[in-house]
Design a protein around this motif. Structure first.
Motif, PDB file in Angstrom:
ATOM      1  N   THR A 207      25.459 -23.170 -11.840  1.00 58.51           N
ATOM      2  CA  THR A 207      24.581 -22.007 -11.920  1.00 58.51           C
ATOM      3  C   THR A 207      23.695 -22.119 -13.154  1.00 58.51           C
ATOM      4  O   THR A 207      24.128 -22.552 -14.216  1.00 58.51           O
ATOM      5  CB  THR A 207      25.374 -20.695 -11.982  1.00 58.51           C
ATOM      6  OG1 THR A 207      26.200 -20.673 -13.165  1.00 58.51           O
ATOM      7  CG2 THR A 207      26.262 -20.539 -10.757  1.00 58.51           C
ATOM      8  N   SER A 208      22.437 -21.711 -12.987  1.00 61.33           N
ATOM      9  CA  SER A 208      21.484 -21.725 -14.092  1.00 61.33           C
ATOM     10  C   SER A 208      20.284 -20.867 -13.706  1.00 61.33           C
ATOM     11  O   SER A 208      19.820 -20.931 -12.553  1.00 61.33           O
ATOM     12  CB  SER A 208      21.029 -23.154 -14.392  1.00 61.33           C
ATOM     13  OG  SER A 208      20.117 -23.179 -15.472  1.00 61.33           O
ATOM     14  N   GLU A 211      20.374 -18.827 -10.534  1.00 53.82           N
ATOM     15  CA  GLU A 211      20.396 -19.521  -9.254  1.00 53.82           C
ATOM     16  C   GLU A 211      21.632 -20.407  -9.126  1.00 53.82           C
ATOM     17  O   GLU A 211      22.254 -20.790 -10.115  1.00 53.82           O
ATOM     18  CB  GLU A 211      19.131 -20.380  -9.094  1.00 53.82           C
ATOM     19  CG  GLU A 211      17.831 -19.612  -9.196  1.00 53.82           C
ATOM     20  CD  GLU A 211      17.629 -18.641  -8.042  1.00 53.82           C
ATOM     21  OE1 GLU A 211      18.148 -18.933  -6.937  1.00 53.82           O
ATOM     22  OE2 GLU A 211      16.959 -17.613  -8.242  1.00 53.82           O
ATOM     23  N   ILE A 212      21.948 -20.741  -7.862  1.00 52.37           N
ATOM     24  CA  ILE A 212      23.089 -21.609  -7.562  1.00 52.37           C
ATOM     25  C   ILE A 212      22.586 -22.960  -7.094  1.00 52.37           C
ATOM     26  O   ILE A 212      21.711 -23.052  -6.224  1.00 52.37           O
ATOM     27  CB  ILE A 212      23.988 -20.992  -6.467  1.00 52.37           C
ATOM     28  CG1 ILE A 212      24.564 -19.655  -6.923  1.00 52.37           C
ATOM     29  CG2 ILE A 212      25.122 -21.950  -6.101  1.00 52.37           C
ATOM     30  CD1 ILE A 212      25.341 -18.926  -5.842  1.00 52.37           C
ATOM     31  N   VAL A 264      32.891 -24.189 -10.462  1.00 55.77           N
ATOM     32  CA  VAL A 264      31.543 -23.852 -10.921  1.00 55.77           C
ATOM     33  C   VAL A 264      31.327 -24.210 -12.385  1.00 55.77           C
ATOM     34  O   VAL A 264      32.135 -23.855 -13.249  1.00 55.77           O
ATOM     35  CB  VAL A 264      31.264 -22.346 -10.739  1.00 55.77           C
ATOM     36  CG1 VAL A 264      29.795 -22.043 -11.039  1.00 55.77           C
ATOM     37  CG2 VAL A 264      31.627 -21.881  -9.344  1.00 55.77           C
ATOM     38  N   ASP A 266      28.920 -23.263 -15.333  1.00 52.40           N
ATOM     39  CA  ASP A 266      27.942 -22.278 -15.783  1.00 52.40           C
ATOM     40  C   ASP A 266      27.082 -22.940 -16.862  1.00 52.40           C
ATOM     41  O   ASP A 266      27.399 -22.899 -18.045  1.00 52.40           O
ATOM     42  CB  ASP A 266      28.678 -21.054 -16.346  1.00 52.40           C
ATOM     43  CG  ASP A 266      27.737 -19.915 -16.701  1.00 52.40           C
ATOM     44  OD1 ASP A 266      26.532 -20.165 -16.845  1.00 52.40           O
ATOM     45  OD2 ASP A 266      28.219 -18.774 -16.862  1.00 52.40           O
ATOM     46  N   ALA A 280      27.972 -17.135 -14.313  1.00 57.23           N
ATOM     47  CA  ALA A 280      28.291 -17.702 -13.000  1.00 57.23           C
ATOM     48  C   ALA A 280      29.132 -16.737 -12.176  1.00 57.23           C
ATOM     49  O   ALA A 280      28.929 -16.613 -10.963  1.00 57.23           O
ATOM     50  CB  ALA A 280      29.025 -19.027 -13.180  1.00 57.23           C
ATOM     51  N   ILE A 283      26.956 -14.150 -10.597  1.00 60.17           N
ATOM     52  CA  ILE A 283      26.147 -14.708  -9.519  1.00 60.17           C
ATOM     53  C   ILE A 283      26.986 -14.928  -8.264  1.00 60.17           C
ATOM     54  O   ILE A 283      26.569 -14.575  -7.142  1.00 60.17           O
ATOM     55  CB  ILE A 283      25.504 -16.036  -9.967  1.00 60.17           C
ATOM     56  CG1 ILE A 283      24.551 -15.792 -11.136  1.00 60.17           C
ATOM     57  CG2 ILE A 283      24.767 -16.693  -8.803  1.00 60.17           C
ATOM     58  CD1 ILE A 283      24.037 -17.061 -11.764  1.00 60.17           C
ATOM     59  N   ILE A 284      28.172 -15.493  -8.430  1.00 57.21           N
ATOM     60  CA  ILE A 284      29.025 -15.813  -7.275  1.00 57.21           C
ATOM     61  C   ILE A 284      29.592 -14.554  -6.633  1.00 57.21           C
ATOM     62  O   ILE A 284      29.456 -14.332  -5.419  1.00 57.21           O
ATOM     63  CB  ILE A 284      30.183 -16.748  -7.690  1.00 57.21           C
ATOM     64  CG1 ILE A 284      29.649 -18.080  -8.252  1.00 57.21           C
ATOM     65  CG2 ILE A 284      31.127 -16.997  -6.511  1.00 57.21           C
ATOM     66  CD1 ILE A 284      28.888 -18.914  -7.270  1.00 57.21           C
ATOM     67  N   SER A 287      27.110 -12.057  -4.850  1.00 54.74           N
ATOM     68  CA  SER A 287      26.386 -12.481  -3.653  1.00 54.74           C
ATOM     69  C   SER A 287      27.063 -11.937  -2.401  1.00 54.74           C
ATOM     70  O   SER A 287      28.219 -12.272  -2.105  1.00 54.74           O
ATOM     71  CB  SER A 287      26.323 -14.012  -3.586  1.00 54.74           C
ATOM     72  OG  SER A 287      25.806 -14.444  -2.344  1.00 54.74           O
ATOM     73  N   TYR A 303      36.031 -21.438 -12.822  1.00 52.78           N
ATOM     74  CA  TYR A 303      34.851 -21.497 -13.679  1.00 52.78           C
ATOM     75  C   TYR A 303      35.146 -22.387 -14.890  1.00 52.78           C
ATOM     76  O   TYR A 303      36.085 -22.124 -15.639  1.00 52.78           O
ATOM     77  CB  TYR A 303      34.456 -20.105 -14.160  1.00 52.78           C
ATOM     78  CG  TYR A 303      34.099 -19.156 -13.041  1.00 52.78           C
ATOM     79  CD1 TYR A 303      32.814 -19.146 -12.494  1.00 52.78           C
ATOM     80  CD2 TYR A 303      35.050 -18.267 -12.519  1.00 52.78           C
ATOM     81  CE1 TYR A 303      32.481 -18.275 -11.464  1.00 52.78           C
ATOM     82  CE2 TYR A 303      34.719 -17.397 -11.486  1.00 52.78           C
ATOM     83  CZ  TYR A 303      33.437 -17.404 -10.963  1.00 52.78           C
ATOM     84  OH  TYR A 303      33.111 -16.535  -9.940  1.00 52.78           O
TER      85      TYR A 303
END
Length: 332
Positions: A207-208, A211-212, A264, A266, A280, A283-284, A287, A303
């Motif tokens: 993730t950055s 975005e994934i 993931v 991050d 991260a 984001i995850i 969603s 993570y």
């Protein structure tokens, strides 16, 4: 064999001590001479780096380190540096970044190679992000041994980390400490491998910038290398186009693959991102498209430590494998 001018040549220094003891008693002299065995100590060691065989000084006095993989090891071994790329070290190694006596080599995007020349090193540990500067560094520092030990892309990451740490152990006379790090890595790999159920699928993500991205098995940045080491079964098995930052992937594609586990990285958690930071985990779990994925629904998302992106060293991988082993064991 690569030899650079001005480098120490590997001569053996022989030290022989002879002690003459004289004692006098009742008008008689009695002389004894003691000659201990000569001791020898090598001032150089011959190692194989990413470019071939090279002779380097043992316990070099002036060390420049550019490869992020070695900072944790050198700092824990109390190795002083005369120059380092402070820009890409974050706040992980303040013993170097906060020391004004350590010259700043800048970043790999804008390297200050003059700082290396000014530091007058005996040894330069280059490579990784600074790999493209190798020719310039060797040409500009003819009296220094310039080595690159960073993991090679076509080799198993664990084997490469072991190779790197064992060579550093030779150079800095820390072979026992290096062996302990290797043992810890091997133990962590064994623990994670034994805890893993090969019927369960895994996907690696990065993730950055909110975005994934997809980290491909084997060739993907950081996480991808974990797949062959632990024998993980990929939920998505595509080759990497961008081995550094990950490849574009939609949340719908991840949902369709329905991985049992997600690992993931991050990237922005290391402090390298720009703009507002979104973790991260946010984001995850935030969603909607991923909410029904087995890994998310059953809280089977691993993570990485945010600092992983900056280090990626033997210590970081050991900690990751230990983390994976614990997660797999708890779900069994």
């Amino acid at each position: 064999m690569r030899l650079q001018s001005g480098r120490r040549t590997g001569a053996l220094v022989a030290l022989t001590a002879t002690t003459l003891v004289l004692s006098a008693c009742a008008g008689a002299a009695d002389a004894d001479t003691e000659e201990p065995a000569a001791s020898t100590a090598s001032t150089t060691v011959e190692i194989d780096d990413n470019h071939g065989t090279i002779t380097v000084p043992v316990l070099p006095e002036r060390v420049v380190a550019l490869d992020n993989h070695v900072f944790e090891t050198l700092s824990s071994w109390d190795v002083d540096l005369v120059a380092a790329p402070k820009v890409i070290m974050g706040d992980l190694w303040p013993v170097y970044t906060d020391d004004e006596a350590v010259l700043d080599v800048g970043s790999h995007f804008e390297p200050n190679l003059e700082a290396i020349i000014e530091a007058q090193p005996d040894l330069v540990i280059g490579g990784y992000r600074f790999a493209e500067s190798y020719d310039d560094i060797t040409a500009q520092n003819p009296d220094a041994a310039v080595i690159e030990l960073s993991p090679r892309e076509d080799q198993d990451i664990s084997a490469e980390l072991v190779r790197q740490i064992e060579i550093l152990g030779q150079v800095f006379d820390r072979e026992d400490d290096a062996a302990a790090l290797v043992e810890a890595l091997n133990d962590s790999v064994t623990a994670a491998t034994e805890a893993y159920d090969t019927s369960e699928t895994v996907v690696g993500l990065i993730t950055s910038g909110g975005e994934i991205a997809y980290s491909a098995p084997v060739t993907g940045r950081s996480i991808g290398t974990v797949f062959p080491t632990l024998g993980l079964t990929p939920a998505i098995d595509l080759e990497a186009d961008d081995v550094s930052h990950g490849d574009d992937i939609s949340v719908e594609a991840i949902a369709a693959a329905n991985p049992d586990w997600i690992i993931v990285l991050d990237r922005d958690g290391s402090g390298v991102g720009e703009g507002e930071y979104t973790s991260a985990a946010e984001i995850i779990t935030g969603s909607e498209a991923l909410s029904a994925v087995t890994a998310v629904a059953e809280d089977q998302v691993i993570y990485l430590d945010p600092s992983f992106y900056l280090s990626e060293d033997i210590q970081a991988y050991t900690a990751l494998y230990e983390q994976i082993a614990q997660a797999f064991s708890q779900s069994a």
